[in-house]
Design a protein around this motif. Structure first.
Motif, short mmCIF file in Angstrom:
data_model
loop_
_atom_site.label_atom_id
_atom_site.label_comp_id
_atom_site.label_asym_id
_atom_site.label_seq_id
_atom_site.Cartn_x
_atom_site.Cartn_y
_atom_site.Cartn_z
N THR A 77 0.29 -0.89 0.26
CA THR A 77 0.23 0.14 0.24
C THR A 77 0.64 1.42 0.05
OG1 THR A 77 -0.57 -0.11 2.42
CG2 THR A 77 -1.89 -1.36 1.54
N LEU A 78 0.47 2.30 -0.55
CA LEU A 78 1.10 3.37 -0.12
C LEU A 78 1.68 3.60 1.35
CD1 LEU A 78 -0.56 6.17 -2.31
CD2 LEU A 78 1.47 5.00 -3.11
N VAL A 79 2.95 4.79 1.22
CA VAL A 79 3.65 5.44 -0.04
C VAL A 79 4.48 4.15 0.11
CG1 VAL A 79 5.41 6.68 -0.06
CG2 VAL A 79 3.11 7.14 1.14
N LEU A 80 4.60 3.56 -1.34
CA LEU A 80 6.24 2.92 -1.62
C LEU A 80 7.05 3.71 -1.66
CD1 LEU A 80 7.51 -0.04 -2.33
CD2 LEU A 80 7.01 0.84 -4.91
N ASN A 81 8.31 3.55 -0.89
CA ASN A 81 9.25 4.68 -0.45
C ASN A 81 10.87 3.27 -0.88
OD1 ASN A 81 10.72 6.33 -0.29
ND2 ASN A 81 10.33 7.38 2.00
N ASP A 82 11.13 3.14 -1.78
CA ASP A 82 12.09 1.86 -1.38
C ASP A 82 13.66 3.41 -1.53
OD1 ASP A 82 13.00 -0.04 -1.53
OD2 ASP A 82 12.02 -1.30 -2.99
N ASN A 83 14.97 2.39 -1.14
CA ASN A 83 16.48 2.64 -1.07
C ASN A 83 16.37 1.41 -1.37
OD1 ASN A 83 16.10 1.45 1.24
ND2 ASN A 83 17.28 3.28 2.68
N PHE A 84 16.29 -0.11 -1.69
CA PHE A 84 16.33 -1.33 -2.07
C PHE A 84 17.69 -2.09 -0.70
CE2 PHE A 84 16.00 1.38 -6.07
CZ PHE A 84 14.73 1.00 -6.12
N PRO B 58 6.61 -3.72 -7.24
CA PRO B 58 5.62 -4.30 -6.74
C PRO B 58 4.02 -3.83 -7.15
CG PRO B 58 6.67 -3.19 -5.04
CD PRO B 58 7.52 -2.81 -6.40
N ILE B 59 2.62 -5.05 -6.93
CA ILE B 59 2.05 -3.87 -6.47
C ILE B 59 1.21 -3.20 -6.28
CG2 ILE B 59 -0.86 -5.12 -7.42
CD1 ILE B 59 0.80 -7.37 -8.45
N ILE B 60 0.86 -1.63 -5.97
CA ILE B 60 0.27 -1.55 -5.30
C ILE B 60 -1.21 -1.02 -5.44
CG2 ILE B 60 1.07 0.92 -4.52
CD1 ILE B 60 3.65 0.99 -6.51
N ASP B 61 -1.46 -1.02 -3.90
CA ASP B 61 -2.92 -0.91 -3.80
C ASP B 61 -3.55 0.49 -3.59
OD1 ASP B 61 -5.51 -0.98 -3.34
OD2 ASP B 61 -4.97 -2.62 -1.66
N ILE B 62 -3.83 1.00 -3.71
CA ILE B 62 -4.66 2.30 -4.57
C ILE B 62 -5.71 2.81 -3.95
CG2 ILE B 62 -2.39 3.31 -5.27
CD1 ILE B 62 -4.21 4.01 -7.80
N SER B 63 -6.44 1.83 -3.65
CA SER B 63 -7.69 1.68 -2.85
C SER B 63 -8.25 3.05 -2.33
CB SER B 63 -8.72 0.32 -2.99
OG SER B 63 -8.06 -0.29 -1.86
N GLN B 64 -7.66 2.61 -1.12
CA GLN B 64 -6.99 4.24 -0.08
C GLN B 64 -7.04 5.02 -0.63
OE1 GLN B 64 -9.78 3.20 2.25
NE2 GLN B 64 -9.80 1.28 1.77
N SER C 158 -3.40 9.31 -13.64
CA SER C 158 -4.83 9.16 -13.19
C SER C 158 -5.63 8.06 -13.21
CB SER C 158 -4.00 10.58 -11.60
OG SER C 158 -5.14 11.25 -11.93
N GLY C 159 -6.01 9.20 -14.45
CA GLY C 159 -7.51 8.42 -14.77
C GLY C 159 -7.82 7.43 -14.77
N ASP C 160 -6.35 7.65 -15.64
CA ASP C 160 -6.18 5.43 -16.07
C ASP C 160 -5.14 4.70 -15.19
OD1 ASP C 160 -6.77 6.30 -19.20
OD2 ASP C 160 -4.88 6.79 -19.35
N PHE C 161 -5.53 4.65 -13.68
CA PHE C 161 -5.48 3.82 -12.68
C PHE C 161 -6.26 3.22 -12.98
CE2 PHE C 161 -1.92 6.88 -11.30
CZ PHE C 161 -1.11 6.50 -11.83
N GLN C 162 -6.27 2.22 -12.11
CA GLN C 162 -6.72 0.85 -11.65
C GLN C 162 -7.03 1.01 -10.19
OE1 GLN C 162 -6.61 -3.27 -13.32
NE2 GLN C 162 -4.73 -2.41 -14.81
N GLN C 163 -7.84 0.08 -9.50
CA GLN C 163 -7.28 0.63 -7.93
C GLN C 163 -6.00 -0.51 -7.66
OE1 GLN C 163 -10.04 1.39 -5.54
NE2 GLN C 163 -10.40 2.26 -7.82
N ARG C 164 -5.61 -1.35 -8.29
CA ARG C 164 -3.82 -1.64 -8.01
C ARG C 164 -3.58 -1.13 -9.26
NH1 ARG C 164 -3.82 -8.21 -5.78
NH2 ARG C 164 -4.67 -7.21 -3.60
N ILE C 165 -1.67 -1.08 -8.71
CA ILE C 165 -1.59 0.51 -10.16
C ILE C 165 0.43 -0.63 -10.03
CG2 ILE C 165 -2.56 1.74 -10.64
CD1 ILE C 165 0.13 3.37 -9.26
N GLN C 166 0.86 -1.32 -11.35
CA GLN C 166 1.92 -0.85 -11.36
C GLN C 166 2.73 -0.63 -12.54
OE1 GLN C 166 2.61 -5.30 -12.45
NE2 GLN C 166 4.37 -5.29 -10.52
N PHE C 167 4.24 -0.10 -12.11
CA PHE C 167 4.98 0.68 -12.62
C PHE C 167 6.51 -0.69 -13.01
CE2 PHE C 167 2.52 3.97 -10.61
CZ PHE C 167 2.62 4.92 -10.97
N ARG C 168 7.12 -0.43 -14.36
CA ARG C 168 8.78 -1.18 -14.80
C ARG C 168 9.24 -0.24 -15.74
NH1 ARG C 168 6.86 -4.99 -20.09
NH2 ARG C 168 5.40 -3.49 -21.43
#
Length: 292
Positions: free
Chosen positions: A86-93, A155-161, A230-240
């Motif tokens: 879930t948000l926020v995805l904040n990754d320094n690896f 990862p897959i990110i849940d943005i439903s909330q 953001s209008g093209d987002f699903q309830q879950r999003i993913q980037f690459r």
């Protein structure tokens, strides 16, 4: 059946190797019986196995009496179940690896994205701490004139909330001509779309994406507002992140990325409502009183 004789039985050995700290392995063997004519194939169902979140490598070997050509008897395959965050995805690896770079099966399909410490000619450091994602951790990206197309998935990110409004990360590049990097997201129709355009402030520096070399091969900070997509987002999003090198490109260090964040831009005060917890299922005409 790649031979000239009918096959009536075979022994199939299989192994599931989980990409986990315990490297758990499930081994098994089963017998197949039937009629398999030359040049034909038949589906074989392995026993059901629950795949963990993360990567599972599968090895399958078929053994047939009289088969002395072993080069084509074994198949390797890789499955991956993405972690959902879930948000926020904040990754320094620096912590557990929740990203995914699919494995290539030969030099023609090699994925050059790797995670770890960089030991390259020009891209020699991380932006923070020590761990980065980069194109080959050691040496140059050299595709021997074949070109390269490599993907690195979040990862897959849940943005439903809470829905994100900002993407930012640090990127350093040393790319020769005909090499570039861009960022993509998967939209509500399950299509991969490029994030942004060359006209976006502090974003791509070319129509193809990020090209060339950052100043002094140092990290540059890129930030993108998601309001336009953001209008093209699903309830879950993913980037690459996508690295492309055309066959005409020369060997180079490529790109390294660090401190990747997807969330909401920081504000001094910003409070919102995400859920109504009472009443759970109000009835038509019901009078609702405040909870004591």
């Amino acid at each position: 059946n790649k031979g000239s004789q009918t096959v009536t039985s075979a022994i199939i050995d299989y192994a599931f190797v989980d990409d986990s700290c315990t490297a758990a392995t499930a081994l098994g063997s089963m017998e197949w019986n039937g009629t398999l004519e030359p040049g034909q194939g038949v589906p074989v169902a392995l026993p059901t196995r629950h795949l963990i979140t993360g990567t599972t490598n599968v090895r399958i070997t078929v053994n047939v009496p009289g088969d002395t050509i072993f080069a084509d008897d074994t198949l390797h395959y890789q499955y991956h179940r993405f972690k959902v965050v879930t948000l926020v995805l904040n990754d320094n690896f620096e912590n557990a690896d929740i990203w995914y770079a699919p494995r290539g099966y030969n030099e023609f399909s090699k994925n050059v994205w790797e995670r770890g410490l960089t030991h390259k000619v020009n891209l020699v450091a991380s932006h923070s701490d020590s761990t980065i994602w980069g194109t080959n951790l050691v040496g140059l990206v050299n595709h021997a004139g074949r070109g390269n197309l490599s993907y690195l998935y979040t990862p897959i990110i849940d943005i439903s909330q809470i829905r994100p409004d900002t993407i930012d990360f640090w990127l350093a590049t040393d790319m020769s001509e005909d090499c570039y990097v861009n960022l993509e997201f998967i939209d509500y129709l399950n299509r991969w779309q490029i994030v942004g355009s060359p006209n976006d402030t502090l974003w791509y520096n070319d129509g193809a994406g990020f090209v060339g070399s950052t100043s002094g091969y140092s990290y540059e900070h890129y930030r993108f507002s998601t309001n336009s997509i953001s209008g093209d987002f699903q309830q879950r999003i993913q980037f690459r992140l996508v690295f492309r090198a055309k066959p005409s490109s020369n060997p180079c260090d490529g790109a390294v990325v660090d401190d990747f964040r997807i969330g909401r831009a920081q504000r001094s005060v910003d409070v919102g409502v995400i859920q109504i917890t009472h009443p759970v299922h109000p009835k038509f005409g019901q009078t609702i009183y405040p909870k004591a």
